[in-house]
Design a protein around this motif. Structure first.
Motif, PDB file in Angstrom:
ATOM      1  N   SER A 143      -3.172  -1.467  -7.284  1.00 55.69           N
ATOM      2  CA  SER A 143      -3.168  -0.218  -8.054  1.00 55.69           C
ATOM      3  C   SER A 143      -3.717  -0.453  -9.452  1.00 55.69           C
ATOM      4  N   ALA A 144      -3.186  -1.466 -10.129  1.00 55.77           N
ATOM      5  CA  ALA A 144      -3.610  -1.726 -11.507  1.00 55.77           C
ATOM      6  C   ALA A 144      -5.008  -2.332 -11.536  1.00 55.77           C
ATOM      7  N   GLU A 162      -9.918 -10.665  -4.794  1.00 50.15           N
ATOM      8  CA  GLU A 162      -8.827 -10.193  -3.921  1.00 50.15           C
ATOM      9  C   GLU A 162      -8.815 -11.073  -2.667  1.00 50.15           C
ATOM     10  N   TRP A 190       1.760  -8.742   2.746  1.00 49.64           N
ATOM     11  CA  TRP A 190       2.028 -10.161   2.477  1.00 49.64           C
ATOM     12  C   TRP A 190       3.284 -10.640   3.213  1.00 49.64           C
ATOM     13  N   SER A 195      -0.926  -2.686  -2.945  1.00 51.00           N
ATOM     14  CA  SER A 195       0.219  -1.973  -2.372  1.00 51.00           C
ATOM     15  C   SER A 195      -0.092  -0.489  -2.182  1.00 51.00           C
ATOM     16  N   ASN A 242       1.253   1.981   0.847  1.00 52.16           N
ATOM     17  CA  ASN A 242       2.471   2.621   0.336  1.00 52.16           C
ATOM     18  C   ASN A 242       2.672   4.044   0.857  1.00 52.16           C
ATOM     19  N   ALA A 243       3.722   4.685   0.357  1.00 47.91           N
ATOM     20  CA  ALA A 243       4.072   6.017   0.863  1.00 47.91           C
ATOM     21  C   ALA A 243       3.339   7.135   0.109  1.00 47.91           C
ATOM     22  N   ILE A 288       3.351   8.511  -2.729  1.00 46.62           N
ATOM     23  CA  ILE A 288       3.989   9.480  -3.636  1.00 46.62           C
ATOM     24  C   ILE A 288       3.469   9.260  -5.055  1.00 46.62           C
ATOM     25  N   VAL A 332      -6.414 -16.471  -5.870  1.00 39.33           N
ATOM     26  CA  VAL A 332      -6.345 -17.241  -7.111  1.00 39.33           C
ATOM     27  C   VAL A 332      -5.116 -18.144  -7.086  1.00 39.33           C
ATOM     28  N   ALA A 346       2.629  -4.063 -12.257  1.00 38.40           N
ATOM     29  CA  ALA A 346       4.048  -3.687 -12.314  1.00 38.40           C
ATOM     30  C   ALA A 346       4.899  -4.775 -12.972  1.00 38.40           C
ATOM     31  N   ASN A 372       9.339   6.800  -8.509  1.00 43.36           N
ATOM     32  CA  ASN A 372       8.407   5.832  -7.914  1.00 43.36           C
ATOM     33  C   ASN A 372       7.385   5.395  -8.972  1.00 43.36           C
ATOM     34  N   ASN A 431       4.216   3.955  -9.068  1.00 46.24           N
ATOM     35  CA  ASN A 431       2.770   3.733  -8.986  1.00 46.24           C
ATOM     36  C   ASN A 431       1.993   4.466 -10.084  1.00 46.24           C
TER      37      ASN A 431
HETATM   38  C1  LIG Z   1       5.500  -0.101   1.397  1.00 51.77           C
HETATM   39  C2  LIG Z   1       5.398   0.410  -0.020  1.00 51.77           C
HETATM   40  C3  LIG Z   1       5.633   1.753  -0.296  1.00 51.77           C
HETATM   41  C4  LIG Z   1       5.545   2.217  -1.603  1.00 51.77           C
HETATM   42  N1  LIG Z   1       5.572   3.556  -1.841  1.00 51.77           N
HETATM   43  C5  LIG Z   1       5.315   4.012  -3.086  1.00 51.77           C
HETATM   44  C6  LIG Z   1       5.151   5.396  -3.332  1.00 51.77           C
HETATM   45  O1  LIG Z   1       5.131   6.220  -2.419  1.00 51.77           O
HETATM   46  N2  LIG Z   1       4.962   5.801  -4.622  1.00 51.77           N
HETATM   47  C7  LIG Z   1       4.951   4.925  -5.658  1.00 51.77           C
HETATM   48  O2  LIG Z   1       4.870   5.368  -6.799  1.00 51.77           O
HETATM   49  N3  LIG Z   1       5.083   3.603  -5.439  1.00 51.77           N
HETATM   50  C8  LIG Z   1       5.196   3.130  -4.182  1.00 51.77           C
HETATM   51  N4  LIG Z   1       5.231   1.794  -3.947  1.00 51.77           N
HETATM   52  C9  LIG Z   1       5.101   0.888  -5.095  1.00 51.77           C
HETATM   53  C10 LIG Z   1       3.665   0.841  -5.638  1.00 51.77           C
HETATM   54  O3  LIG Z   1       2.737   0.836  -4.579  1.00 51.77           O
HETATM   55  C11 LIG Z   1       3.549  -0.407  -6.498  1.00 51.77           C
HETATM   56  O4  LIG Z   1       4.486  -0.322  -7.551  1.00 51.77           O
HETATM   57  C12 LIG Z   1       2.168  -0.559  -7.097  1.00 51.77           C
HETATM   58  O5  LIG Z   1       1.187  -0.540  -6.099  1.00 51.77           O
HETATM   59  C13 LIG Z   1       2.114  -1.861  -7.858  1.00 51.77           C
HETATM   60  O6  LIG Z   1       0.799  -2.053  -8.309  1.00 51.77           O
HETATM   61  P1  LIG Z   1       0.335  -3.476  -8.799  1.00 51.77           P
HETATM   62  O7  LIG Z   1      -1.072  -3.317  -9.249  1.00 51.77           O
HETATM   63  O8  LIG Z   1       1.343  -4.010  -9.733  1.00 51.77           O
HETATM   64  O9  LIG Z   1       0.409  -4.426  -7.512  1.00 51.77           O
HETATM   65  P2  LIG Z   1      -0.306  -4.289  -6.129  1.00 51.77           P
HETATM   66  O10 LIG Z   1      -0.793  -2.910  -5.878  1.00 51.77           O
HETATM   67  O11 LIG Z   1       0.619  -4.890  -5.139  1.00 51.77           O
HETATM   68  O12 LIG Z   1      -1.609  -5.208  -6.284  1.00 51.77           O
HETATM   69  C14 LIG Z   1      -1.590  -6.593  -6.393  1.00 51.77           C
HETATM   70  C15 LIG Z   1      -2.876  -7.120  -5.764  1.00 51.77           C
HETATM   71  O13 LIG Z   1      -3.018  -8.494  -6.071  1.00 51.77           O
HETATM   72  C16 LIG Z   1      -3.431  -9.187  -4.911  1.00 51.77           C
HETATM   73  N5  LIG Z   1      -3.033 -10.580  -5.028  1.00 51.77           N
HETATM   74  C17 LIG Z   1      -1.807 -11.120  -4.768  1.00 51.77           C
HETATM   75  N6  LIG Z   1      -1.854 -12.454  -4.958  1.00 51.77           N
HETATM   76  C18 LIG Z   1      -3.098 -12.737  -5.362  1.00 51.77           C
HETATM   77  C19 LIG Z   1      -3.742 -13.950  -5.715  1.00 51.77           C
HETATM   78  N7  LIG Z   1      -3.099 -15.129  -5.702  1.00 51.77           N
HETATM   79  N8  LIG Z   1      -5.059 -13.913  -6.044  1.00 51.77           N
HETATM   80  C20 LIG Z   1      -5.744 -12.729  -6.081  1.00 51.77           C
HETATM   81  N9  LIG Z   1      -5.150 -11.542  -5.772  1.00 51.77           N
HETATM   82  C21 LIG Z   1      -3.854 -11.551  -5.414  1.00 51.77           C
HETATM   83  C22 LIG Z   1      -2.710  -8.435  -3.786  1.00 51.77           C
HETATM   84  O14 LIG Z   1      -3.282  -8.706  -2.537  1.00 51.77           O
HETATM   85  C23 LIG Z   1      -2.866  -6.997  -4.249  1.00 51.77           C
HETATM   86  O15 LIG Z   1      -4.086  -6.442  -3.826  1.00 51.77           O
HETATM   87  C24 LIG Z   1       5.288   1.301  -2.659  1.00 51.77           C
HETATM   88  C25 LIG Z   1       5.064  -0.039  -2.379  1.00 51.77           C
HETATM   89  C26 LIG Z   1       5.087  -0.497  -1.073  1.00 51.77           C
HETATM   90  C27 LIG Z   1       4.799  -1.953  -0.790  1.00 51.77           C
END
Ligand SMILES: Cc1cc2nc3c(=O)[nH]c(=O)nc-3n(C[C@H](O)[C@H](O)[C@H](O)COP(=O)(O)OP(=O)(O)OC[C@H]3O[C@@H](n4cnc5c(N)ncnc54)[C@H](O)[C@@H]3O)c2cc1C
Length: 503
Positions: free
Chosen positions: A21-22, A45, A72, A98, A102-103, A105, A203, A472, A482, A484
């Motif tokens: 997401s980020a 990725e 994962w 994620s 994800n769902a 929302i 990474v 996050a 939620n 996201n």
């Molecule tokens: C099943 C599920 C349902 C959810 N439902 C909702 C919802 O409906 N609404 C909502 O607001 N939130 C929801 N969430 C939470 C929301 O999706 C997350 O809070 C958000 O996506 C977090 O974003 P992020 O960028 O921090 O991490 P992520 O989106 O998890 O991204 C991290 C990325 O880094 C990559 N990565 C990991 N390790 C490495 C590495 N060593 N080297 C390179 N890349 C790597 C991963 O593969 C991934 O692509 C849900 C989450 C899940 C898992």
């Protein structure tokens, strides 16, 4: 920490670690602010197989993505607070992270959430500017209202109007005309014009020269590689993987690094600590009508394909809101939360309750310097008594809602935890036994103005040059709902900070 001179190397200007997401938001916005003459952005990725196309497109199929090749497949350590259970902790893998599983929302940060961010920034941000950023960023994410609603949701929304004790509504979704949308689409334009490239690799750690971050070491089945970055590295690997990368780079709690045989580059006690998550307790009712289909009928498929509506357009968690002075969130699903999609003859509705601001905080522990060994996850759910109390109050509120509104004529019986479980002790036992993660881990690379924080309010990795963190993990407190939308808001803000550096 050596920069590994014997390992193959490629070069770029910016590295974004993780396309979640980020990562997608920050990379796309950074690309928007730059152009190919001024710098190439490389998004890294991990590689992986993709799940079935129908599961990736149909909102109602999202549960099939959990445990798939796009997950994962992490699990927590056993916890006595959860009746000695370990629970699965899905995290998305592949472009979109994620958000890919994800769902969907879209729950915008509440005013209290925005205030929390302003406080973390030491007052350098303001609520009004954050609200403007949120408005601007939704031009990119374009959340849409649901195209279909189950009877459970309709009845719940009517019932909450009768009690008038919270703010319930249909959730906006990251969908396009009833189909799943993936933020990786934000990368397409920049990929076409050559500003951005995607590399599929994992990474392991950051490469440094003194306090300057100069690149990353990646690994795949063929071995190690290095990608060097002229301008900087932005870590967006999420609340679990980001602290792992930091620790393997020698940034983290001394005792953990030493135990794993990693040279300490910067002692930082907060890395991997402060872990927060929403824990959902499903209160499940058998109801008189509206059995949600476990298998799609030909008619439902046709309806979804032609109009993007019908049960296949449901994200299962269709509506809900914050109640009891925002202390709990309730999610409504038209299913038996614990057994769906197993077929059943009965119709169910689940009102899932969670403490919106859990006070229990857990931690991640590094088990090895080997990046293939996942961190061990200790969420410490329910360790603070107030989290149990708030959840019990939430369950009682749900029961009152069912008893005192029109829902009473539609509900047949309470299946979980069951009406005869009435005392606080009974309800606490049920919480230990049935609660599940709501998939919202956060807080493991604390952002703030204090010298102990891992990340500054400018998203800089404290103690280093040319290193940023946004995902996050930087959230100092979990959002009320939620997370996201808030994670993407932070990424949007971080891109603005970085644009100043791009110049
Ligand atoms: C099943 C599920 C349902 C959810 N439902 C909702 C919802 O409906 N609404 C909502 O607001 N939130 C929801 N969430 C939470 C929301 O999706 C997350 O809070 C958000 O996506 C977090 O974003 P992020 O960028 O921090 O991490 P992520 O989106 O998890 O991204 C991290 C990325 O880094 C990559 N990565 C990991 N390790 C490495 C590495 N060593 N080297 C390179 N890349 C790597 C991963 O593969 C991934 O692509 C849900 C989450 C899940 C898992």
């Amino acid at each position: 920490m050596s920069s590994g001179a014997d390992v193959p190397m490629s070069k770029t200007d910016w590295i974004v670690v993780g396309a979640g997401s980020a990562g997608c938001m920050v990379a796309a916005q950074l690309a928007h602010a730059t152009d190919s003459r001024r710098g190439l952005i490389t998004v890294v990725e991990p590689p992986g197989a993709t799940a079935r196309q129908i599961d990736r497109e149909r909102p109602a199929n999202w549960l099939n993505l959990l445990g798939s090749s796009e997950d994962w497949n992490l699990s927590t350590q056993e916890s006595h607070q959860l009746a000695n259970r370990t629970i699965r902790w899905p995290r998305g893998r592949g472009l979109g992270g994620s958000s890919r599983i994800n769902a969907m929302i879209w729950f915008p940060p509440t005013r209290k959430d925005l205030q929390m961010l302003v406080t973390a920034s030491g007052g350098s941000w303001s609520i009004s500017k954050l609200q403007q950023d949120l408005k601007d960023l939704t031009q990119w994410t374009r959340p849409e209202p649901p195209t279909w609603q189950s009877e459970s949701s309709q009845r719940f929304l009517q019932a909450t109007n009768q009690l008038d004790e919270g703010k319930a509504g249909s959730y906006m979704r990251l969908n396009r005309s009833g189909r799943r949308w993936n933020p990786a689409e934000l990368l397409n334009a920049a990929q076409s014009d050559g500003t951005l490239e995607v590399q599929r690799a994992t990474v392991n750690r950051l490469l440094c020269e003194g306090d300057r971050i100069i690149g990353v070491e990646t690994w795949d089945d063929h071995g190690k590689n290095r990608i060097m970055a002229n301008r900087g590295v932005i870590i967006c690997a999420g609340a679990i993987a980001t602290p792992g990368i930091l620790m393997r780079s020698g940034i983290g709690p001394r005792e953990q690094l030493q135990r794993a045989g990693i040279e300490v580059r910067l002692e930082s006690e907060q890395v991997g600590r402060g872990l927060q998550d929403h824990l959902i307790m499903p209160v499940i009712f058998q109801v008189k009508s509206d059995r949600f289909p476990s298998h799609s009928s030909v008619q439902d498929i046709a309806r979804w394909q032609t109009m993007g509506t019908g049960p296949l357009a449901s994200n299962l968690a269709e509506c809900g809101g914050l109640f009891l002075d925002d202390s709990i969130q309730i999610h409504v699903t038209p299913t038996h939360y614990l057994t769906y999609p197993k077929t059943t003859d009965h119709a169910f509705m689940t009102l899932g309750v969670n403490a919106s601001q859990p006070q229990s905080t857990g931690m991640l522990r590094l088990q090895s310097s080997d990046p293939r060994v996942p961190l061990s996850i200790h969420p410490h759910y329910l360790e603070e008594a107030c989290d149990r109390d708030v959840t019990v109050q939430g369950m009682r509120f749900v029961r009152r809602l069912v008893k005192e509104t029109n829902l009473s004529q539609w509900v047949v019986s309470e299946s979980i935890p069951g009406k005869k479980r009435g005392t606080a002790q009974d309800l606490e036992k049920a919480i230990c036994r049935y609660s599940q993660t709501l998939y919202h881990p956060a807080g493991t690379s604390l952002m703030g103005t204090m010298s102990s924080s891992v990340v500054t309010p400018e998203f800089r990795l404290r103690g280093f040059q040319q290193g940023w963190v946004v995902d996050a993990s930087v959230l100092p407190r979990l959002t009320h709902g939620n997370p996201n939308a808030t994670v993407m808001l932070l990424a949007y803000k971080a891109a603005k900070e970085l644009s100043k550096v791009v110049g």
